[in-house]
Design a protein around this motif. Structure first.
Motif, PDB file in Angstrom:
ATOM      1  N   ALA A  93       0.874  -7.895 -14.370  1.00 21.40           N
ATOM      2  CA  ALA A  93       0.031  -8.119 -13.197  1.00 21.40           C
ATOM      3  C   ALA A  93      -0.584  -6.816 -12.706  1.00 21.40           C
ATOM      4  CB  ALA A  93       0.848  -8.771 -12.085  1.00 21.40           C
ATOM      5  N   ILE A  94       0.205  -5.755 -12.682  1.00 21.62           N
ATOM      6  CA  ILE A  94      -0.311  -4.465 -12.227  1.00 21.62           C
ATOM      7  C   ILE A  94      -1.425  -3.982 -13.145  1.00 21.62           C
ATOM      8  CG2 ILE A  94       0.261  -2.045 -11.855  1.00 21.62           C
ATOM      9  CD1 ILE A  94       3.103  -3.014 -11.092  1.00 21.62           C
ATOM     10  N   VAL A  95      -1.196  -4.065 -14.455  1.00 18.59           N
ATOM     11  CA  VAL A  95      -2.196  -3.594 -15.420  1.00 18.59           C
ATOM     12  C   VAL A  95      -3.473  -4.420 -15.340  1.00 18.59           C
ATOM     13  CG1 VAL A  95      -2.665  -3.325 -17.893  1.00 18.59           C
ATOM     14  CG2 VAL A  95      -0.465  -2.606 -16.955  1.00 18.59           C
ATOM     15  N   ALA A  96      -3.361  -5.673 -14.908  1.00 16.16           N
ATOM     16  CA  ALA A  96      -4.541  -6.536 -14.780  1.00 16.16           C
ATOM     17  C   ALA A  96      -5.382  -6.191 -13.558  1.00 16.16           C
ATOM     18  CB  ALA A  96      -4.110  -8.005 -14.701  1.00 16.16           C
ATOM     19  N   GLY A  97      -4.852  -5.373 -12.650  1.00 15.81           N
ATOM     20  CA  GLY A  97      -5.538  -5.094 -11.403  1.00 15.81           C
ATOM     21  C   GLY A  97      -6.344  -3.814 -11.425  1.00 15.81           C
ATOM     22  N   ALA A  98      -7.490  -3.828 -10.769  1.00 23.21           N
ATOM     23  CA  ALA A  98      -8.307  -2.646 -10.512  1.00 23.21           C
ATOM     24  C   ALA A  98      -8.628  -1.867 -11.784  1.00 23.21           C
ATOM     25  CB  ALA A  98      -7.617  -1.753  -9.479  1.00 23.21           C
ATOM     26  N   SER A  99      -8.655  -0.531 -11.676  1.00 23.78           N
ATOM     27  CA  SER A  99      -8.957   0.350 -12.803  1.00 23.78           C
ATOM     28  C   SER A  99      -7.801   1.323 -12.984  1.00 23.78           C
ATOM     29  CB  SER A  99     -10.238   1.129 -12.533  1.00 23.78           C
ATOM     30  OG  SER A  99     -10.048   2.019 -11.446  1.00 23.78           O
ATOM     31  N   PRO A 100      -7.692   1.978 -14.142  1.00 24.90           N
ATOM     32  CA  PRO A 100      -6.604   2.956 -14.316  1.00 24.90           C
ATOM     33  C   PRO A 100      -6.591   4.035 -13.234  1.00 24.90           C
ATOM     34  CG  PRO A 100      -7.632   2.479 -16.423  1.00 24.90           C
ATOM     35  CD  PRO A 100      -8.479   1.809 -15.388  1.00 24.90           C
ATOM     36  N   GLN A 101      -7.764   4.499 -12.831  1.00 26.53           N
ATOM     37  CA  GLN A 101      -7.824   5.544 -11.812  1.00 26.53           C
ATOM     38  C   GLN A 101      -7.242   5.064 -10.484  1.00 26.53           C
ATOM     39  OE1 GLN A 101     -10.286   4.505 -13.726  1.00 26.53           O
ATOM     40  NE2 GLN A 101     -11.341   6.243 -14.703  1.00 26.53           N
ATOM     41  N   ILE A 102      -7.574   3.839 -10.100  1.00 24.13           N
ATOM     42  CA  ILE A 102      -7.042   3.292  -8.853  1.00 24.13           C
ATOM     43  C   ILE A 102      -5.548   3.040  -8.973  1.00 24.13           C
ATOM     44  CG2 ILE A 102      -7.068   1.253  -7.352  1.00 24.13           C
ATOM     45  CD1 ILE A 102     -10.078   1.164  -7.691  1.00 24.13           C
ATOM     46  N   ARG A 103      -5.101   2.513 -10.118  1.00 24.66           N
ATOM     47  CA  ARG A 103      -3.668   2.271 -10.292  1.00 24.66           C
ATOM     48  C   ARG A 103      -2.875   3.572 -10.242  1.00 24.66           C
ATOM     49  NH1 ARG A 103      -5.631  -1.288 -14.426  1.00 24.66           N
ATOM     50  NH2 ARG A 103      -4.905   0.108 -16.076  1.00 24.66           N
ATOM     51  N   ASN A 104      -3.465   4.661 -10.714  1.00 24.11           N
ATOM     52  CA  ASN A 104      -2.785   5.955 -10.667  1.00 24.11           C
ATOM     53  C   ASN A 104      -2.572   6.447  -9.243  1.00 24.11           C
ATOM     54  OD1 ASN A 104      -2.701   6.042 -13.450  1.00 24.11           O
ATOM     55  ND2 ASN A 104      -4.450   7.412 -13.654  1.00 24.11           N
ATOM     56  N   MET A 105      -3.455   6.042  -8.324  1.00 21.82           N
ATOM     57  CA  MET A 105      -3.379   6.477  -6.927  1.00 21.82           C
ATOM     58  C   MET A 105      -2.628   5.493  -6.047  1.00 21.82           C
ATOM     59  SD  MET A 105      -4.623   9.428  -6.232  1.00 21.82           S
ATOM     60  CE  MET A 105      -4.790   9.230  -4.456  1.00 21.82           C
ATOM     61  N   ALA A 106      -2.828   4.217  -6.281  1.00 23.98           N
ATOM     62  CA  ALA A 106      -2.321   3.184  -5.372  1.00 23.98           C
ATOM     63  C   ALA A 106      -0.796   3.140  -5.368  1.00 23.98           C
ATOM     64  CB  ALA A 106      -2.874   1.821  -5.781  1.00 23.98           C
ATOM     65  N   THR A 107      -0.230   2.882  -4.204  1.00 18.05           N
ATOM     66  CA  THR A 107       1.222   2.755  -4.061  1.00 18.05           C
ATOM     67  C   THR A 107       1.619   1.285  -3.965  1.00 18.05           C
ATOM     68  OG1 THR A 107       1.126   2.861  -1.644  1.00 18.05           O
ATOM     69  CG2 THR A 107       1.340   4.964  -2.836  1.00 18.05           C
ATOM     70  N   LEU A 108       2.886   1.042  -4.180  1.00 19.64           N
ATOM     71  CA  LEU A 108       3.408  -0.325  -4.094  1.00 19.64           C
ATOM     72  C   LEU A 108       3.119  -0.933  -2.728  1.00 19.64           C
ATOM     73  CD1 LEU A 108       5.156  -2.740  -5.013  1.00 19.64           C
ATOM     74  CD2 LEU A 108       7.171  -1.410  -4.345  1.00 19.64           C
ATOM     75  N   ALA A 109       3.520  -0.244  -1.650  1.00 15.09           N
ATOM     76  CA  ALA A 109       3.319  -0.797  -0.310  1.00 15.09           C
ATOM     77  C   ALA A 109       1.841  -0.899   0.043  1.00 15.09           C
ATOM     78  CB  ALA A 109       4.047   0.056   0.731  1.00 15.09           C
ATOM     79  N   GLY A 110       1.053   0.086  -0.404  1.00 10.52           N
ATOM     80  CA  GLY A 110      -0.374   0.030  -0.124  1.00 10.52           C
ATOM     81  C   GLY A 110      -1.033  -1.160  -0.784  1.00 10.52           C
ATOM     82  N   ASN A 111      -0.637  -1.476  -2.004  1.00  7.90           N
ATOM     83  CA  ASN A 111      -1.169  -2.647  -2.682  1.00  7.90           C
ATOM     84  C   ASN A 111      -0.796  -3.911  -1.921  1.00  7.90           C
ATOM     85  OD1 ASN A 111      -1.099  -4.997  -4.611  1.00  7.90           O
ATOM     86  ND2 ASN A 111      -1.923  -3.467  -6.015  1.00  7.90           N
ATOM     87  N   ILE A 112       0.442  -3.987  -1.498  1.00  8.25           N
ATOM     88  CA  ILE A 112       0.907  -5.167  -0.766  1.00  8.25           C
ATOM     89  C   ILE A 112       0.123  -5.372   0.530  1.00  8.25           C
ATOM     90  CG2 ILE A 112       2.878  -6.093   0.531  1.00  8.25           C
ATOM     91  CD1 ILE A 112       4.683  -4.801  -1.595  1.00  8.25           C
ATOM     92  N   LEU A 113      -0.224  -4.272   1.191  1.00  9.01           N
ATOM     93  CA  LEU A 113      -0.841  -4.351   2.519  1.00  9.01           C
ATOM     94  C   LEU A 113      -2.351  -4.217   2.503  1.00  9.01           C
ATOM     95  CD1 LEU A 113       1.756  -2.352   4.643  1.00  9.01           C
ATOM     96  CD2 LEU A 113       1.497  -4.830   4.420  1.00  9.01           C
ATOM     97  N   GLN A 114      -2.992  -4.251   1.333  1.00 12.16           N
ATOM     98  CA  GLN A 114      -4.447  -4.216   1.328  1.00 12.16           C
ATOM     99  C   GLN A 114      -5.001  -5.432   2.053  1.00 12.16           C
ATOM    100  OE1 GLN A 114      -6.391  -5.135  -2.580  1.00 12.16           O
ATOM    101  NE2 GLN A 114      -4.288  -5.185  -3.333  1.00 12.16           N
ATOM    102  N   ARG A 115      -6.189  -5.284   2.623  1.00 17.26           N
ATOM    103  CA  ARG A 115      -6.770  -6.360   3.409  1.00 17.26           C
ATOM    104  C   ARG A 115      -7.187  -7.531   2.531  1.00 17.26           C
ATOM    105  NH1 ARG A 115      -8.578  -5.513   8.541  1.00 17.26           N
ATOM    106  NH2 ARG A 115      -8.302  -7.783   8.539  1.00 17.26           N
ATOM    107  N   THR A 116      -6.927  -8.726   3.005  1.00 23.50           N
ATOM    108  CA  THR A 116      -7.518  -9.919   2.413  1.00 23.50           C
ATOM    109  C   THR A 116      -8.979  -9.936   2.841  1.00 23.50           C
ATOM    110  OG1 THR A 116      -5.418 -11.106   2.536  1.00 23.50           O
ATOM    111  CG2 THR A 116      -7.412 -12.434   2.299  1.00 23.50           C
ATOM    112  N   ARG A 117      -9.902 -10.067   1.873  1.00 26.34           N
ATOM    113  CA  ARG A 117     -11.300  -9.820   2.217  1.00 26.34           C
ATOM    114  C   ARG A 117     -12.235 -10.501   1.223  1.00 26.34           C
ATOM    115  NH1 ARG A 117      -8.691  -5.784  -0.417  1.00 26.34           N
ATOM    116  NH2 ARG A 117      -9.803  -4.559  -1.993  1.00 26.34           N
TER     117      ARG A 117
END
Length: 333
Positions: A93-117
């Protein structure tokens, strides 16, 4: 960009103090969603409290589960050996999300709390959005709504939750560990995100200042053989039209346990409990998988442009379960 102050928290208690002292304070992880919204002036925090120095490791729990630090980067989480062996749906699921650059920066909690939009959320000049400006209205309801919700929506908001990682966490019965002004507490992951109701501006059940410090995965043997499948318009850097996280246990051809969650269909990661109940004790056949998928989608309320999601979700559920059943049969289980 609106001026703001910046502070780096040494630990959870420091983060709570800094957030309590700062007007309109927000926690900052990788910043891949928050900073983007700040550039658009949709978010205007007076203080950013950097929590990337908090726990970013993985530890095994006494019962054989995993405790994952909230600041762990998504790439590191997806590549961790224990995650790949015990919970492959999460890694996929993680690998399916966003781009490698974003995955390298994004944190677990930050991903969970991103805005529904959705796109209307960003269009401040030309669109009404209750999530951005409560009480204004939702132009997506009668607008271009191909990407929008078919389950659990309300007239106030039809946006879908964007996270892939969260769909897997919902299927895995994860628990969120929180540090709050009243002490530490635990919250089942299924209770973290909200359906829109009359308050679509509230994405989660958290109170201001509540801090995610870790996510716990229970010991779940059937998750070792699990799948995440994402159906989208292009092969990378696109939100799901429909996604499915699934794990299945079969004995003597009968389904004895199952976990299912859907993405791209609701304001929150959607745990497919109706389908799970429909499958238990049934033969692991395509007919049973299709019937369970139909039961889950029976309550769908598609909009003008997204009725195709109903059949797409049913077909994807059946296909993923069929893949798992085939693998189990091949192992002689």
């Amino acid at each position: 960009m609106t001026p703001f102050t910046y502070a780096r928290a040494a630990d959870a208690q420091a983060a709570l103090r800094l957030t309590g002292a700062g007007a309109g304070a927000k926690y900052l992880g990788g910043g891949t969603n928050l900073v983007d919204l700040m550039r658009e002036t949709i978010e205007r925090p007076g203080t950013l409290v950097d929590v990337t120095g908090l726990s970013d490791g993985i530890a095994e729990t006494d019962d054989g589960g995993l405790l994952i630090g909230a600041a762990m980067r998504n790439t590191a989480l997806a590549e961790h050996g224990l995650v790949r062996r015990r919970y492959p749906m999460l890694s996929r699921a993680i690998v399916a999300g966003a781009s490698p650059q974003i995955r390298n920066m994004a944190t677990l909690a930050g991903n969970i709390l991103q805005r529904t939009r959705c796109a209307y959320f960003y269009d401040q000049a030309g669109s009404r959005c209750n999530k951005r400006d409560p009480g204004q209205g939702c132009d997506a309801v009668d607008g271009f709504n191909r990407m929008h919700a078919i389950l659990g929506a309300s007239p106030a908001c039809v946006a879908t939750h964007p996270s892939d990682l969260c769909v897997a966490l919902a299927a895995l019965d994860a628990t969120v560990h929180l540090s709050t002004a009243d002490g530490e507490r635990r919250l089942p992951f299924a209770e973290l995100h909200r359906l829109p109701g009359d308050e679509p501006e509230r994405d989660t059940a958290l109170e201001p200042g509540d801090l995610i410090i870790a996510v716990e995965l229970p010991a779940l043997p059937l998750a070792a053989r699990s799948v995440y499948r994402k159906v989208r318009d292009r092969s990378s850097y696109a939100f799901a039209l429909v996604s499915v996280a699934a794990a299945l246990a079969v004995e003597n051809g009968i389904v004895t346990d199952v976990r299912l969650a859907l993405g791209g269909v609701a304001h929150k990661p959607w745990r497919a409990l109706r389908a799970e109940r429909a499958l238990l004790g049934q033969p692991a056949t395509e007919a049973a998988f299709r019937a369970a998928a139909a039961a889950e989608l029976a309550g769908a309320e598609p909009l003008r442009d997204n009725a195709f999601k109903v059949e797409l979700a049913q077909r994807t559920i059946a296909a993923v379960l069929g893949e798992l059943a085939g693998e189990l049969a091949g192992d002689g289980t």
